[in-house]
Design a protein around this motif. Structure first.
Motif, short mmCIF file in Angstrom:
data_model
loop_
_atom_site.label_atom_id
_atom_site.label_comp_id
_atom_site.label_asym_id
_atom_site.label_seq_id
_atom_site.Cartn_x
_atom_site.Cartn_y
_atom_site.Cartn_z
N ALA A 122 0.84 -1.21 0.00
CA ALA A 122 0.00 0.00 0.00
C ALA A 122 0.87 1.26 0.00
O ALA A 122 0.56 2.23 -0.68
CB ALA A 122 -0.93 -0.02 1.21
N GLY A 123 1.95 1.25 0.77
CA GLY A 123 2.78 2.45 0.88
C GLY A 123 1.94 3.59 1.43
O GLY A 123 1.20 3.42 2.40
N ARG A 185 8.94 0.22 -2.07
CA ARG A 185 9.76 -0.71 -2.86
C ARG A 185 10.94 -1.25 -2.05
O ARG A 185 11.26 -2.43 -2.14
CB ARG A 185 10.29 -0.01 -4.12
CG ARG A 185 9.15 0.39 -5.06
CD ARG A 185 9.68 1.13 -6.26
NE ARG A 185 10.28 0.23 -7.20
CZ ARG A 185 11.15 0.61 -8.13
NH1 ARG A 185 11.54 1.85 -8.22
NH2 ARG A 185 11.64 -0.28 -8.98
N GLU A 186 11.57 -0.38 -1.26
CA GLU A 186 12.72 -0.85 -0.48
C GLU A 186 12.28 -1.88 0.55
O GLU A 186 12.95 -2.91 0.77
CB GLU A 186 13.39 0.34 0.23
CG GLU A 186 14.65 0.83 -0.46
CD GLU A 186 15.48 -0.26 -1.11
OE1 GLU A 186 15.54 -0.29 -2.35
OE2 GLU A 186 16.07 -1.11 -0.39
N GLY A 187 11.15 -1.59 1.22
CA GLY A 187 10.62 -2.52 2.23
C GLY A 187 10.32 -3.88 1.60
O GLY A 187 10.62 -4.94 2.17
N LEU A 192 11.51 -9.58 0.67
CA LEU A 192 11.59 -10.71 -0.27
C LEU A 192 13.04 -11.09 -0.60
O LEU A 192 13.27 -11.99 -1.40
CB LEU A 192 10.82 -10.38 -1.56
CG LEU A 192 9.33 -10.03 -1.37
CD1 LEU A 192 8.69 -9.68 -2.70
CD2 LEU A 192 8.58 -11.19 -0.70
N LYS A 193 13.97 -10.39 0.02
CA LYS A 193 15.40 -10.63 -0.21
C LYS A 193 15.73 -10.61 -1.70
O LYS A 193 16.37 -11.52 -2.24
CB LYS A 193 15.83 -11.97 0.41
CG LYS A 193 15.61 -12.04 1.92
CD LYS A 193 16.11 -13.35 2.48
CE LYS A 193 15.94 -13.46 3.97
NZ LYS A 193 14.55 -13.57 4.43
N LEU A 194 15.25 -9.54 -2.37
CA LEU A 194 15.48 -9.43 -3.81
C LEU A 194 16.90 -8.95 -4.08
O LEU A 194 17.48 -8.21 -3.28
CB LEU A 194 14.47 -8.46 -4.43
CG LEU A 194 12.99 -8.84 -4.27
CD1 LEU A 194 12.10 -7.79 -4.92
CD2 LEU A 194 12.69 -10.22 -4.85
N GLN A 198 16.47 -7.35 -9.27
CA GLN A 198 15.06 -7.73 -9.16
C GLN A 198 14.31 -6.56 -8.52
O GLN A 198 14.54 -6.26 -7.35
CB GLN A 198 14.91 -8.99 -8.33
CG GLN A 198 15.60 -10.19 -8.96
CD GLN A 198 15.76 -11.35 -8.01
OE1 GLN A 198 15.74 -11.20 -6.80
NE2 GLN A 198 15.95 -12.53 -8.58
N GLN A 199 13.47 -5.91 -9.31
CA GLN A 199 12.82 -4.68 -8.83
C GLN A 199 11.30 -4.80 -8.86
O GLN A 199 10.74 -5.18 -9.89
CB GLN A 199 13.21 -3.50 -9.74
CG GLN A 199 14.69 -3.19 -9.76
CD GLN A 199 15.19 -2.60 -8.44
OE1 GLN A 199 14.41 -2.12 -7.62
NE2 GLN A 199 16.49 -2.65 -8.23
N PRO A 200 10.64 -4.46 -7.73
CA PRO A 200 9.17 -4.37 -7.78
C PRO A 200 8.80 -3.18 -8.66
O PRO A 200 9.24 -2.06 -8.40
CB PRO A 200 8.78 -4.11 -6.32
CG PRO A 200 10.01 -4.35 -5.50
CD PRO A 200 11.18 -4.12 -6.41
#
Ligand SMILES: Cc1cc2nc3c(=O)[nH]c(=O)nc-3n(C[C@H](O)[C@H](O)[C@H](O)COP(=O)(O)O)c2cc1C
Length: 210
Positions: A122-123, A185-187, A192-194, A198-200
């Motif tokens: 949601a952010g 995005r950072e959270g 997810l240990k991306l 690998q970017q949302p």
């Protein structure tokens, strides 16, 4: 000391392997699902931003994920086209119990985190966490063999196509959704240990309109 070292290595190796209980095979997509025509579906497509507390049943989730990017041919290709068939989009399903990664080939969900993390999706737009599920689209730039600026552009296109598949499936199934770029995005990357590659990129909260 040596034994302790081997015990630690074994623990780390096995704790990274998900147990069978964490993988859920979804019901087969229902090819006879009653849906409006393609024209009516496009007529109904719109962004919805308020969600009731009605849950999404497993068959509907199965059908939705299959439309999003399920396997639709024997050769392993998907309902969503991707540049050079990279198949680089990862779909993560956030709900009130955890986060699961969709495997299009097995049509299954593998839990990768426990707990309700929808607020990360949601952010600043808190209403999005009220949707029973949020689908986060992550592009895995480790997949394209030549990862350059052009590849980055193409994976953004691939994400756009995938999110539109979700929007159209929702319109056809009577579900509410909105394609969103906003999210923490950072959270999400941390949870997810991306990797760096690998970017949302986008997300779709999905539920029933209030
Ligand atoms: C790439 C993209 C990013 C978007 N990001 C957001 C967002 O972060 N939050 C939001 O509420 N809507 C977002 N939207 C939805 C647009 O605001 C919406 O599609 C637009 O207002 C048109 O409304 P409609 O979808 O009902 O036709 C996004 C749409 C696109 C295509």
């Amino acid at each position: 000391m040596k034994n302790l070292f081997f015990a630690a290595v074994l623990y780390l190796a096995f704790s990274a392997i998900p147990t069978a209980a964490q993988t859920t095979t979804l019901p087969k997509p229902n090819m006879n699902r009653r849906t409006p025509s393609v024209m009516q579906t496009f007529a109904q497509r719109k962004s919805d931003r308020s969600f009731s507390n009605r849950n999404i049943d497993r068959q509907t989730l199965s059908d939705l994920l299959w439309c999003a990017q399920g396997k639709n041919r024997e050769d392993g290709k998907l309902t969503t086209p991707t540049c050079r068939n990279w198949q680089e989009i990862r779909l993560y399903v956030f709900d009130n119990r955890g986060v699961s990664l969709y495997d299009p080939q097995a049509h299954s969900l593998q839990q990768v985190a426990r707990g309700d993390h929808r607020k990360l999706v949601a952010g600043a737009q808190e209403w999005a966490a009220e949707a029973p599920i949020c689908i986060v689209l992550v592009n895995d730039l480790d997949k394209p063999q030549k990862y350059d600026e052009r590849a980055r552009e193409m994976t953004a296109v691939d994400v756009g196509i995938c999110t539109q598949n979700i929007c159209l499936a929702c319109a056809a199934f009577g579900l509410a959704t909105v394609p969103r770029a906003s999210m923490d995005r950072e959270g999400i990357r941390k949870l997810l240990k991306l990797s760096e590659n690998q970017q949302p990129i986008m997300n779709n909260p999905v539920g029933y309109a209030k």
